[in-house]
Design an enzyme around this catalytic site. Structure first.
Site, PDB file in Angstrom:
ATOM      1  N   ARG A   1      47.103  31.653  31.154  1.00 25.29           N
ATOM      2  CA  ARG A   1      46.760  31.866  32.560  1.00 25.29           C
ATOM      3  C   ARG A   1      47.915  32.592  33.246  1.00 25.29           C
ATOM      4  NH1 ARG A   1      47.985  28.004  35.709  1.00 25.29           N
ATOM      5  NH2 ARG A   1      46.986  26.356  34.526  1.00 25.29           N
TER       6      ARG A   1
ATOM      7  N   TYR B   1      31.609  46.313  50.656  1.00 23.81           N
ATOM      8  CA  TYR B   1      30.851  45.616  49.625  1.00 23.81           C
ATOM      9  C   TYR B   1      30.345  44.276  50.184  1.00 23.81           C
ATOM     10  CZ  TYR B   1      29.862  43.345  45.201  1.00 23.81           C
ATOM     11  OH  TYR B   1      29.255  42.686  44.180  1.00 23.81           O
TER      12      TYR B   1
ATOM     13  N   ASP C   1      40.215  49.030  48.933  1.00 23.42           N
ATOM     14  CA  ASP C   1      39.357  48.827  47.768  1.00 23.42           C
ATOM     15  C   ASP C   1      39.030  50.217  47.216  1.00 23.42           C
ATOM     16  OD1 ASP C   1      37.147  48.539  46.048  1.00 23.42           O
ATOM     17  OD2 ASP C   1      36.430  46.745  47.090  1.00 23.42           O
TER      18      ASP C   1
ATOM     19  N   LYS D   1      33.176  48.299  37.433  1.00 19.48           N
ATOM     20  CA  LYS D   1      32.486  49.541  37.713  1.00 19.48           C
ATOM     21  C   LYS D   1      33.063  50.675  36.841  1.00 19.48           C
ATOM     22  CE  LYS D   1      30.693  46.641  40.520  1.00 19.48           C
ATOM     23  NZ  LYS D   1      31.106  46.449  41.892  1.00 19.48           N
TER      24      LYS D   1
HETATM   25  C1  LIG Z   1      31.427  45.355  42.729  1.00 20.66           C
HETATM   26  C2  LIG Z   1      32.391  45.524  43.823  1.00 20.66           C
HETATM   27  C3  LIG Z   1      33.268  44.489  44.195  1.00 20.66           C
HETATM   28  C4  LIG Z   1      33.214  43.116  43.541  1.00 20.66           C
HETATM   29  O1  LIG Z   1      33.572  43.171  42.203  1.00 20.66           O
HETATM   30  P1  LIG Z   1      33.007  42.185  41.075  1.00 20.66           P
HETATM   31  O2  LIG Z   1      33.653  42.686  39.845  1.00 20.66           O
HETATM   32  O3  LIG Z   1      31.515  42.295  41.073  1.00 20.66           O
HETATM   33  O4  LIG Z   1      33.443  40.810  41.464  1.00 20.66           O
HETATM   34  C5  LIG Z   1      34.187  44.744  45.188  1.00 20.66           C
HETATM   35  N1  LIG Z   1      34.239  45.937  45.807  1.00 20.66           N
HETATM   36  C6  LIG Z   1      33.401  46.941  45.497  1.00 20.66           C
HETATM   37  C7  LIG Z   1      33.511  48.235  46.212  1.00 20.66           C
HETATM   38  C8  LIG Z   1      32.458  46.778  44.499  1.00 20.66           C
HETATM   39  O5  LIG Z   1      31.617  47.775  44.200  1.00 20.66           O
END
Ligand SMILES: *Cc1c(COP(=O)(O)O)cnc(C)c1O
Length: 383
Positions: free
Chosen positions: A48, A100, A172, A197
């Protein structure tokens, strides 16, 4: 030697395995590590806290973002959870108005309960950002291009405003990845990713990342990563390293296809609006061009009222109706009922997430095949 991003994708972070010469970082599938005596470990104690496969990936993502310190998490939201845990009761965040849905949910239904509040602002309007930064505000949290309307925020300009008032800027960067945009070089303090993604890129792993440059901030985040425990597993770390190697060639094709599809949509009679910062007519076009090496491959559009959006989704053959984005395959989603369902209907309408809005994650298939599929599905959905 300072390497260009195409080379860093393949040789950045930890390049292969010193011990055996393996060209790939091994999967250290272990929870714990032998200690040679009391207080004498070999740099690893418990997975961890630290794991060599995860550490290789953390270093790689940090290198790509031009950051000093990287942290890998079990999901994008685990990364966001850890970043939001930097704040305490009474603190407030200024947040982009289309973000998001899960980020909105954790702010509104989790951190708000702990006394951390937020104000939603159109961060592409710099005067609004400036006005919203009151004393209790500790950070500005932006997504650019934002989800799902692809609104572009000027990272450098927001960072200047926030710095003047001694506030953090959190970006982000999921939609563009460091291949196209590097927020730390534009003045941001913290970069967040959903590695689920484009970084992973194959719709087979959930992961998240945080990258920073400041040592004190990094120490606090490492502390929180270990304290909260939402870390990325060794095997998933290996998969994301593997995915990142092809990020450059994938993104090139993603963007090439997206530009073709956005132009086709924009010139067609099927839609009443196209949101894509790669179109010259898009309000974000100039800033996008200034701050990133490409417009990305997310497109949103409003289907003309002559067509039924529910039928459109059912008629798609090549493009898959699904949540998520950034994989090699093209996906279509309905933000109002899927990714952004957590946002109250009246807020959705106000910001433009109407029922007829369709979001495309353009994959790396043949662009003509994709356009043919979209066209046949739209035609078949005529009312
Ligand atoms: C998918 C997404 C998240 C969240 O990520 P997870 O891996 O699904 O927890 C956060 N920000 C954006 C822009 C996303 O597309």
């Amino acid at each position: 030697m300072s390497l260009a991003i195409e080379s860093l994708l393949i040789h950045g972070g930890i390049d292969g395995d010193e011990t055996t010469g393996a060209v790939n970082v091994p999967v250290y599938q272990t929870s714990t590590y032998k200690q040679d005596g009391l207080g004498k470990d070999r740099g690893w104690e418990y997975s961890r806290t630290g794991n060599p496969t995860r550490a290789a990936l953390e270093k790689l993502v940090a290198d790509l973002e031009h950051g000093q310190y990287g942290l890998a998490f079990a999901s994008g939201l685990a990364a966001i959870n850890t970043v939001l845990s930097l704040f305490k009761s009474g603190d407030k965040l200024v947040v982009s108005d289309n973000i998001y849905g899960g980020t909105f949910r954790i702010l509104d239904n989790v951190f708000k309960n702990f006394g951390i509040t937020y104000e939603i602002v159109n961060t592409s309007d710099l005067d609004k950002v400036e006005a919203a930064i009151t004393d209790e505000v500790k950070a500005v949290y932006i997504e650019t291009p934002a989800n799902p309307l692809l609104t572009v925020t000027d990272i450098e300009a927001v960072s200047k405003i926030a710095k003047k008032k001694d506030k953090f800027v959190i970006v982000d960067n999921t939609f563009l990845t460091p291949y196209l945009q590097r927020p730390l070089t534009l003045g941001a303090d913290i970069v967040i990713h959903s590695g689920t993604k484009y970084l992973g890129g194959h719709s087979d792993t959930i992961s998240g990342f945080v990258v920073v440059n400041d040592k004190k901030l990094a120490d606090r985040l490492y502390y929180l990563q270990n304290a909260i425990g939402g870390v990325l597993a060794p095997w998933d770390s290996f998969l994301v390293i593997r995915g990142i190697k092809t990020l450059g060639v994938r993104m090139d094709r993603h963007v090439e296809n997206a530009v073709k599809i956005a132009e086709w949509l924009n010139n067609s009679k099927y839609v009443s609006k196209v949101y894509y910062p790669g179109l010259k007519s898009d309000p974000g076009y100039e800033i996008q061009k200034k701050q990133a090496d490409g417009p990305g491959a997310m497109i949103s559009f409003v289907l003309d009222e002559k067509y039924d959006y529910k039928v459109f989704f059912e008629k798609l053959k090549l493009v898959t109706l699904a949540e998520s984005l950034g994989g090699v395959e093209s996906l279509a989603c309905h933000p109002a009922s899927m990714t952004h369902a957590a946002i109250p209907a009246e807020v959705r309408k106000k910001v433009g997430i109407v029922d007829e809005l369709i979001r495309l994650s353009v994959g790396i298939e043949n662009a003509h095949d994709l356009i043919a599929d979209l066209e046949q599905a739209i035609k078949a959905s005529a009312k």
